[in-house]
Design an enzyme around this catalytic site. Structure first.
Site, PDB file in Angstrom:
ATOM      1  N   ARG A  36      14.441  -3.770   0.139  1.00  0.00           N
ATOM      2  CA  ARG A  36      13.686  -4.256   1.301  1.00  0.00           C
ATOM      3  C   ARG A  36      15.185  -4.487   2.302  1.00  0.00           C
ATOM      4  NH1 ARG A  36       9.320  -7.140   1.145  1.00  0.00           N
ATOM      5  NH2 ARG A  36       7.686  -5.533  -1.304  1.00  0.00           N
ATOM      6  N   ARG A  40      11.629  -6.579   8.165  1.00  0.00           N
ATOM      7  CA  ARG A  40      10.937  -7.355   9.519  1.00  0.00           C
ATOM      8  C   ARG A  40      11.887  -8.087   9.615  1.00  0.00           C
ATOM      9  NH1 ARG A  40       6.191  -9.850   7.064  1.00  0.00           N
ATOM     10  NH2 ARG A  40       7.223  -9.564   4.854  1.00  0.00           N
ATOM     11  N   ARG A  49       7.750  -0.825  14.851  1.00  0.00           N
ATOM     12  CA  ARG A  49       7.208  -0.499  13.978  1.00  0.00           C
ATOM     13  C   ARG A  49       5.335  -0.454  14.496  1.00  0.00           C
ATOM     14  NH1 ARG A  49       3.463  -1.344  10.987  1.00  0.00           N
ATOM     15  NH2 ARG A  49       3.316  -2.169   9.645  1.00  0.00           N
ATOM     16  N   ASP A  85       6.316   2.113   0.130  1.00  0.00           N
ATOM     17  CA  ASP A  85       5.708   0.895  -0.924  1.00  0.00           C
ATOM     18  C   ASP A  85       5.364   1.833  -2.260  1.00  0.00           C
ATOM     19  OD1 ASP A  85       5.029  -1.963  -0.361  1.00  0.00           O
ATOM     20  OD2 ASP A  85       4.112  -1.816  -1.635  1.00  0.00           O
ATOM     21  N   TYR A 160      -1.623  -5.321  -9.076  1.00  0.00           N
ATOM     22  CA  TYR A 160      -2.133  -4.880  -7.645  1.00  0.00           C
ATOM     23  C   TYR A 160      -3.141  -4.644  -7.848  1.00  0.00           C
ATOM     24  CZ  TYR A 160       2.665  -6.945  -5.794  1.00  0.00           C
ATOM     25  OH  TYR A 160       3.589  -7.421  -4.314  1.00  0.00           O
TER      26      TYR A 160
END
Ligand code: CP3
Length: 359
Positions: A36, A40, A49, A85, A160
């Site tokens: 990561r 952010r 973004r 992702d 998920y």
């Protein structure tokens, strides 16, 4: 290390410290990158973004290329990780996945029964994810460090698809796994195929290494992992073995699973901050490299805590060539980029690799 991967096509980064560390070969200094590292925590990421979902950003190769390059420029890390992702393949074949900011992946209709297997057709990367391949190609043309491609491991992606959103206890996932083993393995087999197709296409487009993220594997006992998850991760990693590209395998809270994770065929085992690197090496031996493992919270705590934590990790590694410095999990969004810059500086200036050839 006794075994050396790298039987595939020669890569222009074969002599790079990151690739050599993945193979446990002697090199000059400890390489460092951060899970990561894009995202952010970076003001330049927030600035470009845009307001769409991350899946929209991933579909824009110019934007994804720029976002991937941002942390490489800022920190001078030794590898880039593709901005994408783990749910992109499932999204691309129309499973109905969105990624909600601040929440994570959400599924319109979670996986519940055998009928849902039909919603998981094979991935044709050229047709389904051309934007990922274009981003990889652009990056390979621009980067002077290796690019890491990645995929989600079957268990973590399944969690998920079954839970429908991020979960703490994985109760729906474990219920399906324990109640209907046949359906479970059918689902995992399809998710393994998605990961193989995605990783192969990233390697074909020029990725120099790959990481298989089984972030939530630590929710399983060792026996459960071995029975329900390991065979499918093994299928993914062995399908790409012949490429010769180093394969990193990572999960959180995997202290009880490390030997099994190595056993599925990783060249590099990623460890979180709970396991000391010297103990992990004692347990896993010299045939795998290790990646990790500064606590991401030490970066939040500030520069002093981060620097002393970094020195501790380097000291525990004791100059072993099979070490890639990283955090024990991803960069937290509230991290101060200046603290991460300082971590990179310390690794680069103090992270000497012993000159003795350990083989
Ligand atoms: O720099 C990098 O590491 C590259 C990009 C990357 C992202 N996701 C971008 C992203 C990688 C390697 C991932 C993998 C991923 N995605 C994992 C495995 C790694 C891990 O952290 O354990 C997992 C579990 C996911 C699923 C996922 N996607 C989560 C839990 C979230 C966070 C939700 C949030 O907003 O807090 C996402 C969204 C996501 N993926 C973001 C980024 C930069 C943030 C959302 C955004 O910027 O819109």
């Amino acid at each position: 290390m006794a075994s050396v991967v790298g039987v595939g096509t020669p890569d222009r980064f074969d002599d790079h410290c990151f690739i050599r560390a993945c193979r446990g070969l002697p090199h000059e200094r400890v390489p460092v990158w951060f899970m990561r590292q894009a995202g952010r925590s970076l003001p330049e990421y927030r600035a470009i973004r845009g307001t769409g979902t991350i899946l929209d950003a991933i579909k824009n190769p110019d934007l994804s290329t720029e976002i991937t390059l941002q942390p490489v420029r800022r920190y001078g890390v030794d590898a880039a990780i593709l901005y994408s992702d783990i749910v992109v393949p499932a999204h691309a074949i129309g499973f109905g996945v969105t990624v909600t900011p601040g929440v994570g992946p959400e599924i319109e209709e979670p996986f519940r029964s055998a009928a849902d297997l039909d919603r998981l057709r094979p991935l044709d990367p050229v047709v389904d994810t051309p934007y990922v391949l274009e981003t990889v190609r652009q990056l390979v043309g621009e980067l002077d460090v290796p690019l890491i491609g990645f995929a989600g491991a079957p268990f973590t992606v399944a969690s998920y698809l079954i839970e429908g959103r991020p979960s703490r206890d994985y109760l729906n996932t474990k219920s399906l796994m324990l109640n209907d083993e046949h359906l479970w393995h059918s689902l995992m087999d399809r998710l393994a195929d998605l990961a193989v197709a995605s990783l192969t296409s990233q390697i074909d487009s020029g990725a120099s290494a790959v990481q298989l993220f089984d972030s939530w594997a630590g929710a399983l006992s060792a026996a459960q992992y071995q029975r329900y998850a390991a065979p499918h991760s093994q299928k993914v990693l062995s399908a790409i073995e012949s490429t010769g590209v180093p394969r990193i395998h990572f999960g959180v809270n995997t202290g009880e699973l490390l030997e099994l994770i190595k056993g599925v065929g990783a060249d590099v085992v990623g460890i979180d901050w709970r396991v000391q690197i010297d103990r992990a090496r004692l347990r896993l031996g010299d045939t795998v490299a290790l990646q990790g493992n500064l606590d991401p919270a030490a970066v939040i705590a500030g520069v002093d805590a981060a620097v002393s934590g970094t020195r501790e990790v380097l000291a525990l590694n004791a100059g072993h060539p099979g070490h890639i410095f990283n955090l024990g999990h991803g960069v937290l969004p509230s991290s101060d980029p200046d603290v991460l810059s300082e971590v990179v500086r310390v690794v680069h200036t103090e992270g000497a690799v012993g000159s003795a050839d350990p083989t």
